[in-house]
Scaffold this active site. Structure first.
Site, short mmCIF file in Angstrom:
data_model
loop_
_atom_site.label_atom_id
_atom_site.label_comp_id
_atom_site.label_asym_id
_atom_site.label_seq_id
_atom_site.Cartn_x
_atom_site.Cartn_y
_atom_site.Cartn_z
N HIS A 259 39.83 59.16 48.80
CA HIS A 259 38.50 59.09 49.61
C HIS A 259 37.24 58.87 48.88
CE1 HIS A 259 36.21 58.20 52.94
NE2 HIS A 259 35.69 59.40 53.01
N HIS B 227 28.99 61.51 61.55
CA HIS B 227 29.47 61.00 60.26
C HIS B 227 30.13 59.90 60.37
CE1 HIS B 227 32.08 61.16 56.28
NE2 HIS B 227 30.81 61.24 55.95
N GLU C 228 41.61 63.62 49.99
CA GLU C 228 40.27 63.92 49.89
C GLU C 228 39.57 63.26 48.70
OE1 GLU C 228 36.13 65.60 50.12
OE2 GLU C 228 37.83 64.83 51.43
N HIS D 6 44.02 53.53 66.09
CA HIS D 6 42.72 53.93 67.29
C HIS D 6 41.43 53.68 66.44
CE1 HIS D 6 41.18 55.11 71.05
NE2 HIS D 6 40.52 56.35 70.32
N HIS E 189 35.28 61.65 76.87
CA HIS E 189 35.60 60.65 76.05
C HIS E 189 36.68 59.58 76.97
CE1 HIS E 189 36.61 58.23 72.83
NE2 HIS E 189 37.92 58.39 72.84
#
Length: 302
Positions: A63, A125, A60, A278, A216
């Site tokens: 990032h 997001h 975290e 992905h 999806h």
């Protein structure tokens, strides 16, 4: 020309930095490290620099550092591009878009840390970050176009390809959103088989998580088919236009890789490295589709 040389390198570095932000955000989500710094922002666990480093804190906090550093690069790139290439019609719009959506995604991330957000809001997001990435990528391509090494000023497309381009580009954002929703609603393994939820029988989903997962998959299947149709159309009719021809051929290859990694994510029970691939492929695909959209917006109808 010397300043353009430096601008090119700076643009490439900024694009790579945005790619790191995209993959870093995916890593945070896939490892459940979003609260690695607790409910503190911009600090981490009540400190400017945390002294206790756990894997979640490292992911975290790293990032956040990357996002802040790259944000400065993009601000400089936007101003530099505006001053150097402001005569090109897309430059100012892309400069503003890159900065605006990067700030927006940072604020949404901060709000999630401070107060928490619903899954359907969090799913936005990644998509918002994707718009910022696409804007930076297009700015970089504009900078390289100045050398006239691309034949993009000779683009001419028919109505069929024009509407396919607009439609599939907009639709790709829906695919992105449904994929992010799978992640944030923790629906990744609700269907352990592929392509059906339960391969021994065909039946409608029985709960929200199955609807999210299978929705999806259906959306992803449609974009694979759609890009295949476009690729065939382009191969038949646009061999004389390299940017259009190779752009759509590469787009089809990327979407096949995207579908393959999506399947593998399920069959390997959310293998982290495959899951990051992905995310990488959908990021590259969206960037390429926005470039195709840019070329079509400039073209003359056949």
């Amino acid at each position: 020309m010397q300043s353009n040389k430096y601008l090119k390198w700076f643009a490439v570095a900024s694009t790579f930095g945005m790619l790191l932000i995209m993959l870093g955000g995916a890593l945070v989500s896939k490892t459940d490290s979003g609260l690695g710094c607790g409910r503190h922002w911009p600090g981490c666990n009540g400190q400017l620099i945390p002294d206790e480093i756990t894997p979640e804190v490292l992911i975290e906090f790293s990032h956040r550092l990357v996002t802040g550093s790259v944000g400065i690069l993009i601000l400089i790139l936007a101003i530099w591009s505006w001053r150097s290439l402001g005569h090109i019609r897309e430059t100012k719009f892309l400069s503003f878009t890159a900065i605006f959506f990067l700030i927006l995604q940072s604020l949404i991330g901060a709000a999630q840390v401070k107060w928490g957000q619903g899954d359907f809001i969090l799913a936005l997001h990644f998509g918002i970050s994707l718009i910022s990435f696409a804007a930076v990528l297009l700015l970089t391509l504009l900078i390289f176009e100045v050398d006239k090494k691309f034949d993009t000023d000779k683009i001419s497309v028919g109505k069929t390809l024009k509407w396919h381009t607009i439609g599939v580009s907009l639709y790709s954002y829906i695919v992105v959103y449904t994929g992010a929703l799978v992640r944030h609603t923790e629906s990744g393994l609700v269907c352990k088989d592929w392509p059906l939820c339960r391969n021994d029988q065909f039946e409608l989903p029985t709960n929200m998580h199955e609807w999210v997962q299978m929705g999806h998959r259906a959306a992803a299947a449609l974009i694979v088919i759609w890009l295949g149709i476009i690729a065939i159309h382009v191969i038949r009719n646009y061999k004389d236009q390299r940017a259009i021809y190779w752009g759509w051929v590469i787009a089809f290859i990327i979407v096949l890789l995207q579908a393959t990694t999506g399947m593998t994510v399920v069959l390997t029970k959310l293998n982290l490295y495959v899951a990051l691939l992905h995310s990488l492929f959908i990021t590259l695909l969206f960037g390429l589709l926005t470039y195709m959209l840019l070329l079509v917006s400039r073209s003359k109808l056949k």
